[in-house]
Scaffold this motif. Sequence first.
Motif, PDB file in Angstrom:
ATOM      1  N   LEU A  74       0.829  -1.207   0.000  1.00  0.00           N
ATOM      2  CA  LEU A  74       0.000   0.000   0.000  1.00  0.00           C
ATOM      3  C   LEU A  74       0.863   1.258   0.000  1.00  0.00           C
ATOM      4  CD1 LEU A  74      -2.868   1.259   0.206  1.00  0.00           C
ATOM      5  CD2 LEU A  74      -2.495   1.317   2.677  1.00  0.00           C
ATOM      6  N   CYS A  83      -0.567  -3.784   5.538  1.00  0.00           N
ATOM      7  CA  CYS A  83      -1.602  -3.295   4.621  1.00  0.00           C
ATOM      8  C   CYS A  83      -1.230  -3.609   3.179  1.00  0.00           C
ATOM      9  CB  CYS A  83      -1.734  -1.778   4.744  1.00  0.00           C
ATOM     10  SG  CYS A  83      -2.059  -1.178   6.397  1.00  0.00           S
ATOM     11  N   GLU A  85      -2.857  -3.350  -1.093  1.00  0.00           N
ATOM     12  CA  GLU A  85      -3.901  -2.977  -2.042  1.00  0.00           C
ATOM     13  C   GLU A  85      -4.199  -4.196  -2.912  1.00  0.00           C
ATOM     14  OE1 GLU A  85      -4.949   0.183  -5.618  1.00  0.00           O
ATOM     15  OE2 GLU A  85      -3.115   0.478  -4.446  1.00  0.00           O
ATOM     16  N   ASN A 118      -4.931  -5.317   6.788  1.00  0.00           N
ATOM     17  CA  ASN A 118      -5.786  -4.328   6.141  1.00  0.00           C
ATOM     18  C   ASN A 118      -5.698  -4.484   4.632  1.00  0.00           C
ATOM     19  OD1 ASN A 118      -5.023  -3.477   8.792  1.00  0.00           O
ATOM     20  ND2 ASN A 118      -5.870  -1.465   8.342  1.00  0.00           N
ATOM     21  N   TYR A 120      -7.051  -2.961   0.921  1.00  0.00           N
ATOM     22  CA  TYR A 120      -7.590  -1.745   0.312  1.00  0.00           C
ATOM     23  C   TYR A 120      -7.813  -1.966  -1.173  1.00  0.00           C
ATOM     24  CZ  TYR A 120      -6.355   0.335   4.706  1.00  0.00           C
ATOM     25  OH  TYR A 120      -6.282   0.598   6.046  1.00  0.00           O
ATOM     26  N   TYR A 146     -15.999  -5.039   1.949  1.00  0.00           N
ATOM     27  CA  TYR A 146     -15.271  -3.767   1.952  1.00  0.00           C
ATOM     28  C   TYR A 146     -16.241  -2.621   2.237  1.00  0.00           C
ATOM     29  CZ  TYR A 146     -11.141  -5.865  -0.217  1.00  0.00           C
ATOM     30  OH  TYR A 146     -10.032  -6.612  -0.469  1.00  0.00           O
ATOM     31  N   VAL A 149     -13.997   4.247   2.493  1.00  0.00           N
ATOM     32  CA  VAL A 149     -13.291   5.034   3.508  1.00  0.00           C
ATOM     33  C   VAL A 149     -12.799   6.380   2.988  1.00  0.00           C
ATOM     34  CG1 VAL A 149     -12.635   3.067   4.942  1.00  0.00           C
ATOM     35  CG2 VAL A 149     -11.132   3.784   3.083  1.00  0.00           C
ATOM     36  N   TRP A 167     -11.707   4.882  -2.255  1.00  0.00           N
ATOM     37  CA  TRP A 167     -10.889   3.891  -1.563  1.00  0.00           C
ATOM     38  C   TRP A 167     -11.831   3.077  -0.686  1.00  0.00           C
ATOM     39  CZ3 TRP A 167      -6.129   2.021  -1.916  1.00  0.00           C
ATOM     40  CH2 TRP A 167      -5.191   2.765  -2.644  1.00  0.00           C
ATOM     41  N   GLU A 169     -12.025  -0.409   2.056  1.00  0.00           N
ATOM     42  CA  GLU A 169     -11.174  -1.092   3.029  1.00  0.00           C
ATOM     43  C   GLU A 169     -11.877  -2.312   3.596  1.00  0.00           C
ATOM     44  OE1 GLU A 169      -8.885   0.659   6.812  1.00  0.00           O
ATOM     45  OE2 GLU A 169     -11.063   0.743   7.000  1.00  0.00           O
ATOM     46  N   LYS A 170     -11.085  -3.339   3.851  1.00  0.00           N
ATOM     47  CA  LYS A 170     -11.581  -4.512   4.582  1.00  0.00           C
ATOM     48  C   LYS A 170     -10.509  -4.898   5.584  1.00  0.00           C
ATOM     49  CE  LYS A 170     -13.288  -9.220   4.046  1.00  0.00           C
ATOM     50  NZ  LYS A 170     -13.712 -10.245   3.068  1.00  0.00           N
ATOM     51  N   ILE A 171     -10.922  -5.081   6.814  1.00  0.00           N
ATOM     52  CA  ILE A 171     -10.005  -5.505   7.867  1.00  0.00           C
ATOM     53  C   ILE A 171     -10.174  -7.014   8.048  1.00  0.00           C
ATOM     54  CG2 ILE A 171      -9.280  -5.208  10.267  1.00  0.00           C
ATOM     55  CD1 ILE A 171      -9.068  -2.647   8.537  1.00  0.00           C
TER      56      ILE A 171
END
Length: 173
Positions: A74, A83, A85, A118, A120, A146, A149, A167, A169-171
Amino acid sequence: MNDDLTIRNATPDDAEALLGIYAPYVEHTAITFEIDIPTLEDFTERIRTFSKDFPYLVAEWKGQVVGYSYAHKLRERAAYKHCVEMTVYIDRNIRQHGIGKALYMEMEQRLRNSGKRNLYASVTWTDEENAYLTHDSVSFHEKMGYTKVAHFHECGFKFNQWFDMIWMEKILR
């Protein structure tokens, strides 16, 4: 379709098939902000570079390459090491068959196992769907867990019009 679907690691030998999937997205959509189709040599190098540190996966259906997904760093700073992408491209002639979902699920498992937390996705957006962009990518990512964010307005210019970028995001837990 999933009974005949195989997901495996990409190799540089896949570059021509993957570029064949990617090129129509460059030429005919705003899904990617890339304007020119990469050369085969450039695309091969992308596979080599990204797959050194992260999963780069290929989906095959009945022996034919039909999609791919990869993850990459990322940001450069060390604190971002957990993190990544994510990116996915599916052959435009056979979308909506669960290939993207299968690729993302395999990717998430591999990333989780490697300590990533994380995920993205940078997704192109337009308020009104048009010939170059639908809301399918945002819908796909929402279905995959996702959430939005960030929203960058009119940051990509392609086909003589402006597009936004979202953008998501998924944790991983």
